[in-house]
Design an enzyme around this catalytic site. Sequence first.
Site, PDB file in Angstrom:
ATOM      1  N   TYR A  52       0.835  -1.192   0.000  1.00 12.52           N
ATOM      2  CA  TYR A  52       0.000   0.000   0.000  1.00 12.52           C
ATOM      3  C   TYR A  52       0.877   1.251   0.000  1.00 12.52           C
ATOM      4  CZ  TYR A  52      -4.251   2.698   0.777  1.00 12.52           C
ATOM      5  OH  TYR A  52      -5.298   3.578   0.646  1.00 12.52           O
ATOM      6  N   GLY A 239      -7.900   3.654  -7.562  1.00  7.10           N
ATOM      7  CA  GLY A 239      -7.508   2.290  -7.220  1.00  7.10           C
ATOM      8  C   GLY A 239      -6.696   1.677  -8.343  1.00  7.10           C
ATOM      9  N   PHE A 263      -6.617  10.052  -6.541  1.00  8.86           N
ATOM     10  CA  PHE A 263      -7.314  10.413  -5.308  1.00  8.86           C
ATOM     11  C   PHE A 263      -7.007   9.375  -4.239  1.00  8.86           C
ATOM     12  CE2 PHE A 263     -10.931   9.833  -2.405  1.00  8.86           C
ATOM     13  CZ  PHE A 263     -10.936  11.086  -1.811  1.00  8.86           C
ATOM     14  N   TRP A 264      -6.616   9.859  -3.053  1.00  9.36           N
ATOM     15  CA  TRP A 264      -6.339   8.997  -1.912  1.00  9.36           C
ATOM     16  C   TRP A 264      -7.078   9.578  -0.717  1.00  9.36           C
ATOM     17  CZ3 TRP A 264      -1.085   8.422   1.060  1.00  9.36           C
ATOM     18  CH2 TRP A 264      -1.121   7.253   1.841  1.00  9.36           C
TER      19      TRP A 264
END
Length: 326
Positions: A52, A239, A263-264
Amino acid sequence: MRSLIFNRFGEPSDVLTLEDVPAPEPGEGQVRVRLGARSINPSDVLTVRGQYGRRPKLPATPGYEAAGTIDAVGPGVTGWQVGQRVIPLGIEGTWQEAIIAPAKALMATPEGLPDKIACQMLANPLTAHLLLFDLLDAKAGDWVVQTAAGSTLGQLMIQLAKLNGVNLINVIRSRGGVEALKAAGAEHVVVTEDEDLAARFTEIAGKTPITKAVDAVAGETGGKLATALGFGATLVVYGALSMQPIPLDAGRLIFRGLTVKGFWLTDWFRTATRETRDKTLGEIGKLLASGQLVPPVEAEYDLADVQAAIVHSERPGRTGKIILVG
C-alpha cells in the site's frame, strides 16, 4: 482482548495472527472504543502485504474502518460518555476488539444505523461522494463513467448518481456480472471482455462526449477508458485492482486535453478542514440513516476467521462488503 497482528509484510495467511493482548487504557483527551464491526477493504489487505501507499511501523494491526461503543473515557474528555455509539475517524488498527481514539477523532453513529453499516461509512460512501461531486463536480444530466462498477463502492456510486440525476455508465469485466449490476440499479452497463468502450459510449450517450470518469482498475482497462473519453475529459484514478500501470497516449494528453489525477482518501482526511469533513460526513450519515444510500453486505466473519474472510473479500464476482465482527 483479541487483536490481529502482523510482524512482517507478506500474505495474510502467512503473517497475520490472532493474539490476546491487554486492553489499552485511554489517556488525556482519549476514549476507548469497543468495536462491534470492521470492514475489509483492499487497502487493508495490501497494507499487510506491504503493497500500500504507506507502510505502518511493525508490529501492526490492520484496519482503517470500524464502528462501536465507547467503554472508557480518559481525563479531560468532554462531550463523550461511556455507552455512546461512535465511528472512529482516521484511526488505524481496527482489526481488534478495542482501540484508543482521540476524542476529537470521533463521529456519533447516526441514530438507527447498525454497526455493520456504520463501519463502512468512510472508505466507500465517502469516497464515492467525493469522487462524484468534489473531484468531478457532477451535476444532474451529466454523463459519468466508472470502472469496477460491481464493487461495493461502484454500487454506492450507482445509488448516488440516481439520487442526483447523474447519467452513469458502469464498466465491468465479465458479462456474468451484468444481471446482478442491473438488479442493483445500474441502467447502462459495458463489459470490457467483449465490448469496445468508445463504441458503446457513443451508443449509450449519442453525440454527447463523455468527459468525466473514475477508475479503480488501472492497467489495460484504465488505458482503454482514457482513450474512449471525449475532448477535455478528466479521469480520476482511485484504485489499481489490476496492480498494473495505466498506458497513456501522450498525444491524447496533449491534443485532446485529457487530465488524469489520483485520489487517496487518506490525503483528504489530512487536508480537509474540520468544517468540510464534518459537513460531508454529516450528509453521508443522513443518506445512510434514511436508507437512501445502502452499502451492500455479503458476509460477516468473526475475528478468528479472518483468513476465510480475506479470501472471501478477494473472490471475483463478490457483490457486497465482508465484515469482521466480534
